[in-house]
Design an enzyme around this catalytic site. Structure first.
Site, PDB file in Angstrom:
ATOM      1  N   ASP A 107      41.250  -3.424 -16.430  1.00 39.86           N
ATOM      2  CA  ASP A 107      40.652  -3.552 -17.764  1.00 39.86           C
ATOM      3  C   ASP A 107      41.516  -4.479 -18.612  1.00 39.86           C
ATOM      4  O   ASP A 107      42.440  -4.065 -19.309  1.00 39.86           O
ATOM      5  CB  ASP A 107      40.549  -2.172 -18.424  1.00 39.86           C
ATOM      6  N   ARG A 119      37.797 -16.897 -19.799  1.00 42.43           N
ATOM      7  CA  ARG A 119      36.466 -17.043 -19.207  1.00 42.43           C
ATOM      8  C   ARG A 119      35.502 -17.714 -20.179  1.00 42.43           C
ATOM      9  O   ARG A 119      34.693 -18.548 -19.801  1.00 42.43           O
ATOM     10  CB  ARG A 119      35.916 -15.674 -18.796  1.00 42.43           C
ATOM     11  N   LYS A 178      31.145   1.099 -12.587  1.00 42.70           N
ATOM     12  CA  LYS A 178      31.804   1.373 -13.861  1.00 42.70           C
ATOM     13  C   LYS A 178      32.027   2.877 -14.029  1.00 42.70           C
ATOM     14  O   LYS A 178      31.094   3.670 -13.887  1.00 42.70           O
ATOM     15  CB  LYS A 178      30.957   0.845 -15.031  1.00 42.70           C
ATOM     16  N   LYS A 180      39.171  -2.246 -10.673  1.00 43.65           N
ATOM     17  CA  LYS A 180      38.708  -3.162 -11.719  1.00 43.65           C
ATOM     18  C   LYS A 180      39.648  -3.048 -12.922  1.00 43.65           C
ATOM     19  O   LYS A 180      39.581  -2.088 -13.689  1.00 43.65           O
ATOM     20  CB  LYS A 180      37.268  -2.847 -12.122  1.00 43.65           C
ATOM     21  N   CYS A 235      55.021   5.643 -48.840  1.00 40.48           N
ATOM     22  CA  CYS A 235      55.914   6.235 -49.840  1.00 40.48           C
ATOM     23  C   CYS A 235      57.184   5.390 -49.856  1.00 40.48           C
ATOM     24  O   CYS A 235      57.827   5.216 -48.816  1.00 40.48           O
ATOM     25  CB  CYS A 235      56.243   7.684 -49.480  1.00 40.48           C
ATOM     26  N   SER A 247      29.930 -13.338 -14.300  1.00 42.13           N
ATOM     27  CA  SER A 247      30.101 -11.905 -14.548  1.00 42.13           C
ATOM     28  C   SER A 247      29.656 -11.141 -13.310  1.00 42.13           C
ATOM     29  O   SER A 247      29.142 -11.727 -12.346  1.00 42.13           O
ATOM     30  CB  SER A 247      29.259 -11.475 -15.754  1.00 42.13           C
ATOM     31  N   GLU A 261      38.251  -3.087  -4.716  1.00 42.72           N
ATOM     32  CA  GLU A 261      39.440  -3.334  -5.534  1.00 42.72           C
ATOM     33  C   GLU A 261      39.319  -2.586  -6.854  1.00 42.72           C
ATOM     34  O   GLU A 261      38.209  -2.368  -7.359  1.00 42.72           O
ATOM     35  CB  GLU A 261      39.585  -4.832  -5.826  1.00 42.72           C
ATOM     36  N   ALA A 307      71.177  -7.893 -17.020  1.00 44.36           N
ATOM     37  CA  ALA A 307      72.257  -8.642 -17.664  1.00 44.36           C
ATOM     38  C   ALA A 307      72.525  -9.965 -16.957  1.00 44.36           C
ATOM     39  O   ALA A 307      72.822 -10.985 -17.599  1.00 44.36           O
ATOM     40  CB  ALA A 307      73.531  -7.803 -17.698  1.00 44.36           C
ATOM     41  N   ILE A 308      72.425  -9.973 -15.634  1.00 45.80           N
ATOM     42  CA  ILE A 308      72.641 -11.210 -14.869  1.00 45.80           C
ATOM     43  C   ILE A 308      71.531 -12.209 -15.167  1.00 45.80           C
ATOM     44  O   ILE A 308      71.784 -13.394 -15.409  1.00 45.80           O
ATOM     45  CB  ILE A 308      72.694 -10.906 -13.355  1.00 45.80           C
ATOM     46  N   TYR A 309      70.282 -11.739 -15.146  1.00 43.95           N
ATOM     47  CA  TYR A 309      69.151 -12.623 -15.456  1.00 43.95           C
ATOM     48  C   TYR A 309      69.317 -13.224 -16.845  1.00 43.95           C
ATOM     49  O   TYR A 309      69.168 -14.440 -17.034  1.00 43.95           O
ATOM     50  CB  TYR A 309      67.836 -11.851 -15.351  1.00 43.95           C
TER      51      TYR A 309
END
Length: 668
Positions: free
Chosen positions: A117, A136, A311, A115, A423, A83, A113, A35-37
């Site tokens: 998606d 890219r 992968k 990967k 419907c 890639s 790290e 609320a403040i933000y």
């Protein structure tokens, strides 16, 4: 305010909003309530509208989406976006390790790290200011999607140092955002996204940045463009730490190893933990850490020789379609679902898989009795991938969608621009039943004891025809229902009566206005404060509400421009249902609690509170409740039968409370 005061206030608002946004979206440690933000952002928007010359290039207001684009310009990358080569097993990784050591020797450190998606992006900064973002593309030339990327809160519009730099990363859609997006698209009859990656890519390639802004995307930065040696950095891991320092969001699950045995253990760990993440990963990236060694190894035409991606295999299984079930939702959309021979997929038993709509059934030619390959789209939603046609029985017949509603027998229609059959009979029992179940659900009017089966009994018995009738039910009437004793009936009548006191936003959400979810309902209730004021709101007043766009405004106007709806509202008023907003704007200075600014996880069974009740109370006191335990978690509240989340919290040394301690702090 005079001009100098106005300029100072704009600078202050920009500074505060950037600070609060970074804490919330990057650090996952909010320091003020939403609320403040929102209040500060509204103030800045109002000032900028009156004083366009005071709009800073990095103004947080740019995140809500600008003018509709006519197309995307091409961008030539200063450094190619290469890639990665792929590895699918331990043998492939050992071959990669052998090739690296043949060139640089045995003293090698690898950074591993997750990967992510998503969609690869490049972010360019000049003197610390975000000036261009691109896809890219083919690795050499991408598309300029700067305006869409400005709407992603985890991307800093200004860095903490005035450096000129290029950042490379992945823009992705969190699992929760993906599920919510597809749910909304299903209700509207739109085609569903197959997985979070496609959803993220589609969002970033929208010509209307407001669409991208609505999709709740996020990013992880994983590299610098070019070599970080220009900034005094000697390794990839140092570069990631520096990117953290500048204000980017990097993935902190990264680790360093010196051999493939350790790398494989890391891969096995995340293969197992992958379903617990709030975002999708499709593998592990392994990089040589040292910049000198990276330079020595060099690149091929397409891939770097110093990095490879392991992968994860996609888990697909074969099962049989036993039937195709048709369900009618509260908006009238008819959804076909394959009823399957139960089978294990990605750790859970799957017995149903969505077929989405008639076009998908026809395209894949799915029939009852077929052997099919299924998987979880994005590891979330079970779907039929394809049919094993060579296993099909000779007497198999194509499945034909009905021309009439399977519930009320009204003729089905396909509205222009939609892929779903719908419907349109407002008296369809399925729509009324689903609508009433939504009205009484926990996030709406929260009437405990009114499950789907009880709702169906009430409708079929004629005791209720719409939601207003719920408030006229008596104990004597309810005990006539099957398996409804006097005590249960009394509790239900009391729960219905208690719901009359709910704040306006719960009622608005419960009414099921198209496109109006729980958050939009709260925004509307907070802005207009009473049902009568909302009913009388103009289109201009509606679209001026933060995050309420043209489509939602039109839906609200259409909903209330209906005599039956107004009559329903009138009956609810007569029954004593509250029509006013009961919330209040929270002042950050007023929040002094043990939860303020903390990230908290609830796990296990709570005996005296529901999870939702606990979440609401904690958030009212300035805390943020999340679903998974990580290094960013400050506190875990563990009920009975707490499992892996509690174990992980103990491993990480995170403070743990039981329910009694929670209740004690809430009473303070």
């Amino acid at each position: 305010m005079d001009r100098v005061q106005l300029e100072n206030r704009v600078a202050e608002l920009n500074k505060l909003l950037h600070e609060y946004g970074h804490a919330y979206y990057v650090l996952d440690q909010p320091i003020v309530p939403d609320a403040i933000y929102d209040q500060l952002l509204h103030e800045l928007i109002a000032i900028e509208e009156e004083n366009p010359d005071l709009i800073f290039p990095d103004s947080p207001t740019r995140r809500v989406g600008g003018e509709i684009l006519t197309g995307f310009n091409k961008v030539t990358h200063q450094y190619p976006m290469l890639s990665l080569g792929n590895a699918f097993n331990e043998e492939d990784l050992n071959d990669f390790d052998r090739r690296v050591r043949q060139v640089v020797g045995d003293q090698v450190t690898y950074v591993c790290e997750l990967k992510i998606d998503g969609l690869a992006i490049s972010l360019r900064y000049e003197d610390g200011l975000f000036v261009q973002g691109a896809t890219r593309g083919n690795g050499t030339v991408g598309e300029d999607i700067t305006e869409n990327l400005k709407t992603v809160h985890s991307i800093p519009l200004r860095l903490k140092e005035p450096v000129s730099i290029e950042a490379r990363g992945e823009c992705y859609m969190p699992k929760r955002s993906f599920t919510n997006l597809n749910k909304m698209r299903a209700e509207k009859g739109d085609e569903l996204f197959a997985n979070p990656r496609n959803a993220a890519a589609g969002s970033l390639r929208q010509l209307d940045p407001k669409v991208a802004a609505s999709r709740n995307l996020s990013t992880f930065i994983y590299a610098m463009g070019g070599n970080g040696e220009a900034y005094g950095l000697e390794s990839h891991s140092e570069a990631l730490d520096y990117m953290d320092h500048l204000g980017f969001q990097t993935n902190h699950e990264r680790r360093k190893f010196t051999n493939m045995r350790e790398v494989m253990a890391y891969i096995e760990e995340w293969t197992e933990q992958r379903p617990t993440l709030p975002y999708e990963i499709d593998g592990i990236v392994i990089k040589v850490d040292s910049y000198n060694q990276q330079e020595e190894l060099g690149n091929t035409v397409k891939v770097p020789r110093w990095s490879i991606a392991y992968k994860f295999p996609a888990e697909e299984v074969v099962t049989t379609v036993l039937d195709i079930d048709l369900t009618v939702g509260r908006t009238g959309v008819v959804t076909p679902t394959a009823i399957l021979q139960p089978v294990q997929v990605a750790g859970t038993t799957v017995g149903r898989a969505t077929l989405h709509n008639e076009d998908i059934i026809r395209e894949k030619d799915v029939r009852i009795g077929d052997q099919v390959i299924i998987r979880k789209a994005g590891d979330i939603i079970p779907e039929v991938v394809s049919v094993l046609f060579d296993q099909r029985k000779e007497d198999s017949e194509p499945f034909v969608m009905p021309t009439h509603c399977p519930v009320c027998d009204s003729e089905l229609v396909r509205i222009e621009g939609e892929v779903a059959l719908r419907c349109v009979n407002p008296q369809c029992f399925a729509q009324i039943s689903e609508g009433m179940a939504h009205f009484v659900s926990r996030n709406a009017m929260n009437i405990d004891g009114l499950g789907e089966k009880v709702v169906e009994q009430l409708l079929r018995s004629g005791l209720v025809k719409d939601v207003s009738d719920l408030y006229r039910l008596t104990v004597d009437e309810l005990v006539q229902l099957e398996r409804m004793g006097e005590k249960s009936a009394t509790n239900l009548v009391n729960a219905i009566a208690a719901s009359k006191g709910n704040s306006l936003e719960r009622l608005l959400f419960g009414l099921g206005i198209r496109h109006v979810g729980a958050k939009a309902a709260r925004l509307l209730a907070e802005e207009f404060e009473t049902m009568d004021r909302l009913i009388g709101a103009t289109e201009t007043e509606l679209v001026n509400v933060f995050e309420i766009g043209d489509k939602m405004a039109d839906s609200v106007l259409t909903y209330f421009d209906n005599e039956d709806v107004l009559a329903l509202i009138s009956r609810l008023k007569e029954a004593g249902v509250n029509m006013n907003y009961l919330g209040k704007k929270v002042n950050a200075a007023e929040i002094d609690s043990p939860f303020s600014g903390k990230t908290i996880v609830l796990t296990g069974k709570l005996e005296q509170l529901t999870r939702d009740d606990a979440k609401v109370k904690i958030e009212e006191l300035g805390g943020k409740v999340t679903g998974s335990v990580s290094k960013k978690t400050d506190l875990v509240i563990a009920g009975t039968e707490a499992g892996s989340k509690l174990a992980k919290a103990e491993d990480l040394g995170i403070e743990v409370w039981d329910e009694d301690r929670l209740l004690e702090e809430l009473r303070e």
